[in-house]
Design a protein around this motif. Structure first.
Motif, PDB file in Angstrom:
ATOM      1  N   GLU C 228      43.475 -86.513 -37.740  1.00  0.00           N
ATOM      2  CA  GLU C 228      44.669 -85.753 -38.097  1.00  0.00           C
ATOM      3  C   GLU C 228      45.249 -86.231 -39.412  1.00  0.00           C
ATOM      4  O   GLU C 228      45.699 -85.426 -40.221  1.00  0.00           O
ATOM      5  N   LYS C 231      43.413 -84.630 -42.100  1.00  0.00           N
ATOM      6  CA  LYS C 231      43.724 -83.206 -42.254  1.00  0.00           C
ATOM      7  C   LYS C 231      45.098 -83.011 -42.884  1.00  0.00           C
ATOM      8  O   LYS C 231      45.299 -82.111 -43.694  1.00  0.00           O
ATOM      9  N   ILE C 232      46.055 -83.854 -42.495  1.00  0.00           N
ATOM     10  CA  ILE C 232      47.397 -83.734 -43.066  1.00  0.00           C
ATOM     11  C   ILE C 232      47.338 -83.998 -44.564  1.00  0.00           C
ATOM     12  O   ILE C 232      47.949 -83.288 -45.371  1.00  0.00           O
ATOM     13  N   LEU C 234      44.844 -83.474 -46.536  1.00  0.00           N
ATOM     14  CA  LEU C 234      44.259 -82.309 -47.193  1.00  0.00           C
ATOM     15  C   LEU C 234      45.269 -81.173 -47.282  1.00  0.00           C
ATOM     16  O   LEU C 234      45.357 -80.483 -48.292  1.00  0.00           O
ATOM     17  N   ALA C 235      46.036 -80.978 -46.205  1.00  0.00           N
ATOM     18  CA  ALA C 235      47.022 -79.892 -46.197  1.00  0.00           C
ATOM     19  C   ALA C 235      48.092 -80.127 -47.261  1.00  0.00           C
ATOM     20  O   ALA C 235      48.496 -79.205 -47.966  1.00  0.00           O
ATOM     21  N   GLN C 236      48.549 -81.360 -47.409  1.00  0.00           N
ATOM     22  CA  GLN C 236      49.572 -81.648 -48.407  1.00  0.00           C
ATOM     23  C   GLN C 236      48.981 -81.616 -49.813  1.00  0.00           C
ATOM     24  O   GLN C 236      49.641 -81.206 -50.765  1.00  0.00           O
ATOM     25  N   ALA C 237      47.729 -82.051 -49.931  1.00  0.00           N
ATOM     26  CA  ALA C 237      47.078 -81.965 -51.248  1.00  0.00           C
ATOM     27  C   ALA C 237      46.989 -80.507 -51.674  1.00  0.00           C
ATOM     28  O   ALA C 237      47.131 -80.182 -52.852  1.00  0.00           O
ATOM     29  N   SER C 238      46.812 -79.623 -50.707  1.00  0.00           N
ATOM     30  CA  SER C 238      46.746 -78.197 -51.030  1.00  0.00           C
ATOM     31  C   SER C 238      48.085 -77.674 -51.514  1.00  0.00           C
ATOM     32  O   SER C 238      48.170 -76.578 -52.055  1.00  0.00           O
ATOM     33  N   ARG C 239      49.153 -78.434 -51.298  1.00  0.00           N
ATOM     34  CA  ARG C 239      50.465 -77.999 -51.768  1.00  0.00           C
ATOM     35  C   ARG C 239      50.848 -78.735 -53.045  1.00  0.00           C
ATOM     36  O   ARG C 239      52.001 -78.758 -53.432  1.00  0.00           O
ATOM     37  N   GLY C 240      49.867 -79.415 -53.637  1.00  0.00           N
ATOM     38  CA  GLY C 240      50.157 -80.028 -54.918  1.00  0.00           C
ATOM     39  C   GLY C 240      50.434 -81.512 -54.873  1.00  0.00           C
ATOM     40  O   GLY C 240      50.712 -82.121 -55.893  1.00  0.00           O
ATOM     41  N   VAL C 241      50.358 -82.124 -53.684  1.00  0.00           N
ATOM     42  CA  VAL C 241      50.563 -83.567 -53.635  1.00  0.00           C
ATOM     43  C   VAL C 241      49.310 -84.234 -54.192  1.00  0.00           C
ATOM     44  O   VAL C 241      48.221 -84.034 -53.679  1.00  0.00           O
ATOM     45  N   SER C 257      55.326 -87.402 -46.846  1.00  0.00           N
ATOM     46  CA  SER C 257      54.690 -86.127 -46.502  1.00  0.00           C
ATOM     47  C   SER C 257      53.539 -86.321 -45.526  1.00  0.00           C
ATOM     48  O   SER C 257      53.094 -85.379 -44.892  1.00  0.00           O
ATOM     49  N   PRO C 261      54.756 -85.534 -40.605  1.00  0.00           N
ATOM     50  CA  PRO C 261      53.935 -84.735 -39.699  1.00  0.00           C
ATOM     51  C   PRO C 261      53.256 -85.582 -38.619  1.00  0.00           C
ATOM     52  O   PRO C 261      53.175 -85.164 -37.471  1.00  0.00           O
TER      53      PRO C 261
END
Lengths: 287, 268, 320
Positions: C228, C231-232, C234-241, C257, C261
């Motif tokens: 997890e 995955k978190i 990756l999800a935050q990297a997808s938002r520019g982190v 960030s 989660p």
């Protein structure tokens, strides 16, 4: 061509030393104008790995992925001029579980988080948030609420809003309607379709729901055991290919049409696109 | 003989916002009942109320003739097993066999007894080869099957499936639904809580919830014929059923077609 | 899906794998006491060789143990140097005055920083460290321009050298024995062993069964949590982190960030898991039977006797 895959492979070594190939020799091109693509395949076929290459979250172990002119392969090294982070604004990826990304104190702050990371001003980002919260079917009062007190469906919408606010040219959604009930599902898909029509951008949806594929997609990519086995129109996929080999089901309309034809010994004039068409055709034939 | 009886059940998390209002429900021994409702209809609190994880504001719950209260709750939990929605968040054991054993350990089964039962029930859910596997190596469907084995091993013969397939992929969903059918054929009383009509039509009886109230209840075939109530339910109707309704609306009388559509609606 | 090995457990079938975790834990404690009782470098070398024999008979690769020593490398090096420079027993071997001035202090700091940033490229880290230390001492001895801060004398005695080796070997023995324990015992068996051994804690109202259950549930979820977390990210990297760069302020935001989660997911999980456990008749504090039981055999008794023997021998040698 916004995204181009050339002989892309991604493999990794499991804990017992065996090599596992997640995607195998992928060749595909995706433009950022007007495509509505569904990516389907059974669990484990490589869909998530494939899309994570599209916004440069992972690098291929061999082959090249070119995203908006930047060539990414296993030797890619970021430089002052060439960085991967800006690509993630152009190719926006929404993950399946909103819990993985929601973290701010209010819905508004969470939605503006993405755009602000890409340099959008606080003021402009808030403006976008206001517009988008309505777009995803929630009213403005949600902006002040904590994202953690929302229902599953509401969280889903907030997480999608967070990526929409980044105004990506290509929107990639990993099972955006899983966990929603049928009404919720339809509402969200209609939203993506309307955004797609208005902005003429490209939408890529990973889904297990063949009905979604049949109703909305103009192009289908099918993954089976790490390989891309089909790239074409939905109607051809469902009428010409042996999709059972890929462990896929037929959309309900087609399945019922086939059943009606077989069991009633009739022939429908063409493949219906929705229930109203099917009903009209059925009436014609039996009356 | 009613094995579960719910009388006038009401519940709210927050005062003045009732999630369930005056629910009445009867389940006969060996029956398969579906509780069908849209997200937000209150169906998700039902299973927790039946085994006493939540306390009702009003109403009574009887399981096998026993009224649910603080004294009887452990006994009632022995009679009913619940398979929850998230396969990962109900898997306690470090391995499959540990998880199947968990309930039996709580009930102080003898060790030799547990070993035999684990083997027997793992076999029944087709997980015999996975006994030493760890959960992160299993699919969602496999984890749900382990949950079922753990419940059966406690000699439980009432199982509630609380949206147990909604987090699974189509393959996993089908395999669980098939297994539920098998279980019911073997005499297990089954209650499935779902928003998916395709799943609900497999059962003998359907109870439709909307906004916390029962708006329809009865035999599956009767419910499917109740066009008015189904349209009001906020649920997505099955395609063949929609066609059937359209035919009736336009007074088209082809019996063969109607029969076929009816068959297709029942998913047979 | 990626798989992760938990702890350092490596399967095998020597006698070490056939022992009950309880006897291994008790033996470990007894031998640790023995290690701390011994005072002489010769004695500690004997103990080290005994440990090495146990390793060999137990079929454990030295390489894996060496890996276990890596985390404490820095500690070893600092202790070693400290002992050599500041212990003043035995005969004097070397004595030179040193002068620390602002100028050479700055240079020394520069050398230290240089070491810090380049050490990852050097293969023989211990030698490199010693080389750096020697350079700094040479600097203070030979070159001290500018205004003086202080002067002192570097004295190295034989006692310092033996002391340095003594402490180093003692640390090595302790880490090696612990590594043997974790290499040959599955985390779940370890938990079971601890649960049994800590039963007496019930006197101060601590339930060892509940403790063991908490640990085993935590163990069960470690792979899930790691997955997890990834995955978190990756999800935050997808938002520019951008996790690969950022100032301190950005790093804090990056961590938040990820952590928020993870916490939220964990709370939800605890709630659902607790419900599932209660639904299966779990009542905290009530008696439970167990699927897995530990079996004490002759091997275990022998292991304990061995440990006690070593301890007794150590006590005797020290007292006499």
């Amino acid at each position: 061509m916004a995204i181009k895959f050339e002989q892309v492979n991604y493999e990794y070594i499991g804990v017992d030393g065996t090599k596992f190939k997640a995607i195998d020799d992928i060749n595909v091109e995706i433009s950022d104008k007007g495509e509505f693509i569904t990516l389907i395949g059974e669990t484990g076929s490589g869909k998530s790995t494939l899309v994570q290459h599209m916004n440069a979250l992972i690098k291929p172990t061999s082959g090249d992925v070119t995203v908006y002119g930047i060539k990414i392969n296993k030797d890619f090294k970021k430089t002052k001029k060439i960085k991967l982070n800006p690509l993630r604004q152009k190719v926006g990826l929404v993950f399946q579980f909103p819990d993985y990304q929601l973290f701010e104190e209010t819905v508004e702050r969470d939605i503006i988080f993405g755009p602000k990371n890409f340099g959008v001003s606080d003021q402009e980002a808030k403006k976008r948030a206001k517009k988008i919260i309505n777009l995803v079917g929630l009213n403005e009062s949600y902006l002040e609420r904590s994202p953690f007190n929302l229902s599953g469906g509401e969280k889903k919408r907030v997480s999608i809003a967070g990526i929409l606010a980044m105004e990506p040219d290509i929107l990639v959604l990993d099972e955006p309607t899983s966990g929603l009930d049928p009404k919720g599902r339809d509402a969200l898909l209609e939203l993506f379709m309307s955004i797609h029509k208005e902005l003429n951008n490209t939408v890529i949806i990973i889904t297990h729901d063949m009905n979604t594929v049949y109703k909305y997609a103009s192009r289908v990519l099918v993954m089976n055991q790490a390989a891309l086995v089909y790239d074409g129109s939905p109607i051809d996929l469902f009428t010409k290919e042996h999709i059972e080999d890929w462990n896929l089901d037929l959309p309900e309309i087609i399945e019922i049409s086939n059943n009606l034809e077989k069991k009633l010994n009739i022939k429908l004039p063409s493949m219906a696109r929705n229930i109203d068409e099917l009903f009209e055709m059925l009436k014609e034939v039996i009356l | 003989m009613n094995i579960i009886e719910i009388k006038d059940l009401s519940f709210s998390y927050v005062e003045d916002t009732p999630v369930l209002k005056h629910i009445n429900l009867e389940v006969e021994k060996g029956e398969w009942v579906s509780v069908l409702g849209h997200n937000g209809s209150g169906k998700s609190t039902l299973s927790k109320l039946i085994i006493g994880l939540l306390k009702a504001d009003e109403g009574e719950i009887y399981v096998d003739g026993i009224l649910l209260d603080e004294e009887s709750v452990q006994e009632i939990r022995r009679k009913i097993g619940i398979v929850f929605q998230n396969p990962d968040n109900q898997f306690v054991g470090v391995t499959v066999e540990d998880d199947i054993a968990f309930g039996m350990e709580n009930l102080c089964f003898e060790r030799e007894d547990m070993v035999t039962r684990i083997k027997e029930y793992a076999e029944k859910v087709k997980m015999s080869e996975y006994l030493k596997k760890e959960p992160h190596n299993l699919s969602g469907g496999q984890k749900q099957r382990v949950a079922i084995a753990g419940i059966l091993a406690m000699n439980t013969d009432i199982i509630i499936f609380d949206e147990a397939t909604s987090m699974l992929d189509p393959k996993g969903r089908d395999s669980i639904m098939e297994y539920i059918e098998e279980l019911n054929n073997q005499g297990v009383t089954v209650i499935t809580i779902t928003h998916d009509m395709k799943e609900a039509v497999h059962s003998d009886k359907i109870i439709v919830l909307k906004d916390g109230e029962v708006i329809a209840s009865g035999k599956t075939t009767d419910i499917l014929n109740d066009k008015e109530k189904l349209n009001a339910s906020n649920l997505e109707l099955l395609l063949p059923l929609k066609l059937l309704y359209k035919m009736e609306e336009e007074n088209i009388d082809n019996q063969d077609v109607k029969d076929l559509l009816w068959q297709l609606s029942l998913n047979k | 899906m990626k798989n992760i090995i938990i702890g350092q457990y490596v399967p095998g079938n020597s006698f070490l794998y056939k022992t009950d975790p309880r006897s291994k834990i008790i033996a470990l404690i007894i031998l640790m006491v023995a290690t701390f009782i011994l005072k002489d470098i010769l004695q500690i070398l004997v103990l080290l060789s005994i440990v090495l024999v146990v390793l060999k008979v137990g079929g454990i690769e030295i390489g894996r143990v060496a890996k276990g020593l890596r985390p404490i490398m820095i500690l070893l090096m600092f202790t070693f140097t400290f002992q050599i420079l500041f212990v003043k027993t035995g005969n004097e071997l070397y004595s030179e005055p040193i002068t620390i001035s602002y100028y050479n202090l700055l240079m020394a700091v520069g050398i230290a920083l240089f070491w810090y940033f380049t050490k990852r490229f050097i293969k023989f880290k211990i030698l490199y460290f010693l080389f750096i230390v020697t350079s700094i001492i040479a600097l203070f001895t030979l070159y001290s321009p500018g205004s003086v801060i202080t002067t002192s004398i570097i004295e190295i005695y034989t006692g310092g050298i033996t002391g340095a080796f003594f402490i180093m070997i003692r640390l090595v023995i302790i880490v090696t024995m612990s590594t043997i324990l974790t290499l040959t015992t599955k985390p779940t068996d370890l938990t079971l062993g601890l649960e049994q051994l800590l039963k007496p804690l019930s006197i101060i109202k601590i339930s060892s069964e509940e403790l063991a259950l908490i640990i085993s549930i935590a163990l069960r979820y470690i792979p899930t949590l790691l997955d997890e977390a990834n995955k978190i990210m990756l999800a935050q990297a997808s938002r520019g982190v951008d996790f690969s760069e950022g100032k301190l302020k950005d790093k804090v935001m990056q961590i938040i960030s990820l952590l928020v989660p993870m916490f939220i997911i964990s709370f939800k999980r605890s709630d659902e898991l607790a419900n599932a456990m209660e639904a299966r008749n779990f009542v905290p504090g009530e008696k439970r039977t167990r699927l897995h039981v530990l079996r004490w055999t002759m091997i275990d008794t022998s292991v304990i006797i061995f440990g006690v023997f070593i301890l007794a021998a150590s006590i005797t040698i020290v007292v006499i």
